[in-house]
Design an enzyme around this catalytic site. Structure first.
Site, PDB file in Angstrom:
ATOM      1  N   ARG A   1       4.654 -88.496 -64.180  1.00  0.00           N
ATOM      2  CA  ARG A   1       3.265 -88.984 -65.401  1.00  0.00           C
ATOM      3  C   ARG A   1       3.325 -88.962 -66.734  1.00  0.00           C
ATOM      4  O   ARG A   1       2.079 -89.448 -67.353  1.00  0.00           O
ATOM      5  CB  ARG A   1       2.453 -87.835 -64.519  1.00  0.00           C
ATOM      6  CG  ARG A   1       1.702 -88.073 -63.733  1.00  0.00           C
ATOM      7  CD  ARG A   1       0.446 -87.320 -63.336  1.00  0.00           C
ATOM      8  NE  ARG A   1       0.323 -85.702 -63.829  1.00  0.00           N
ATOM      9  CZ  ARG A   1      -0.958 -85.184 -63.744  1.00  0.00           C
ATOM     10  NH1 ARG A   1      -1.737 -85.899 -62.791  1.00  0.00           N
ATOM     11  NH2 ARG A   1      -1.427 -84.340 -63.982  1.00  0.00           N
ATOM     12  N   ASP A   2       4.653 -88.843 -66.692  1.00  0.00           N
ATOM     13  CA  ASP A   2       4.878 -88.810 -69.031  1.00  0.00           C
ATOM     14  C   ASP A   2       6.107 -89.439 -68.455  1.00  0.00           C
ATOM     15  O   ASP A   2       6.853 -88.966 -70.003  1.00  0.00           O
ATOM     16  CB  ASP A   2       4.277 -87.938 -69.417  1.00  0.00           C
ATOM     17  CG  ASP A   2       4.362 -87.636 -70.991  1.00  0.00           C
ATOM     18  OD1 ASP A   2       3.934 -88.720 -71.612  1.00  0.00           O
ATOM     19  OD2 ASP A   2       4.271 -86.563 -71.579  1.00  0.00           O
ATOM     20  N   LEU A   3       6.764 -90.527 -68.083  1.00  0.00           N
ATOM     21  CA  LEU A   3       8.310 -90.462 -68.904  1.00  0.00           C
ATOM     22  C   LEU A   3       8.165 -91.448 -69.750  1.00  0.00           C
ATOM     23  O   LEU A   3       7.468 -92.402 -69.397  1.00  0.00           O
ATOM     24  CB  LEU A   3       8.647 -91.356 -67.345  1.00  0.00           C
ATOM     25  CG  LEU A   3       8.866 -91.139 -66.064  1.00  0.00           C
ATOM     26  CD1 LEU A   3       9.415 -91.608 -64.772  1.00  0.00           C
ATOM     27  CD2 LEU A   3      10.435 -89.591 -66.489  1.00  0.00           C
TER      28      LEU A   3
END
Length: 216
Positions: free
Chosen positions: A141-143
């Site tokens: 969710r935070d690449l």
């Protein structure tokens, strides 16, 4: 990214197995820091520390989730935790974990310029790591390039910072209430569903972010 800063006084982190001496700050967020440190043998490592004085209960739970996932991880392209403990500060015990010290992030490589012959190799490593996470029921969710670390010796990449990842129900993980994902993820790499209230992003959100990273 925070420029490397030398500490006025070294910090000592102790675990059941070793003692680590932190000498520099190499990363900083709203509720914690990442230090460059050395172990008992003089080996260099990094320490991610959560400041309980600044962390919400949700952030503490997310930190524990990240720690448990990385502790049991054996995949070469996902960050591995090598040790962990609590740092006694005032009346609270702040959790921390020890990890390998990498040379920088994918963002640094992008700024320097990546030769075409290395692009596919790098991207294949990232895909390999995120596929392994998805198989385990984990959505990052935070690449973004800042959360992909590299070692120059062997051109090795690992995915790091699972602090806001979504984990399927498992006895190892603590349940965390899902907040508006647009507030959690980096907006630049967030999939459309992450910018919409009431929609829980799944693996496709990570794939969307990977496409943007490849485009860079």
């Amino acid at each position: 990214m925070l420029a490397k800063q030398k500490l006025n006084k070294p910090l000592v982190f102790t675990t059941t197995f070793a003692t680590y001496t932190a000498t520099h700050i190499i990363g900083e967020g709203g509720s914690g820091r990442i230090f460059e440190a050395s172990d008992d043998t003089g080996g260099i490592c990094a320490i991610k520390w959560l400041d309980l004085a600044k962390a919400t209960k949700e952030k503490v739970k997310r930190f524990k989730n990240e720690l448990q996932f990385c502790l049991r991880n054996q995949h070469p392209h996902i960050l591995t935790v090598v040790d962990h403990g609590v740092f006694i500060k005032g009346e609270g015990n702040s959790p921390f974990y020890v990890m390998p010290l990498y040379d920088g992030s994918l963002r640094d490589l992008l700024k320097a310029g990546i030769s075409p012959d290395k692009v596919l190799n790098y991207f294949a490593q990232i895909l390999d790591g995120i596929e392994a996470a998805h198989i385990q029921g984990v959505v990052h969710r935070d690449l973004k390039p800042e959360n992909i670390l590299y070692a120059t010796d062997d051109d090795h990449l690992v995915i790091a910072d699972f602090g806001i990842a979504h984990f399927e129900e498992d006895e190892l993980y603590t349940a965390v209430e899902t907040k508006d994902s647009a507030r959690l993820a980096n907006f630049q790499y967030a999939a459309p569903e992450q910018r919409s209230r009431g929609i829980e992003p799944d693996q496709r959100a990570d794939i969307y972010a990977l496409g943007l990273i490849l485009n860079e």
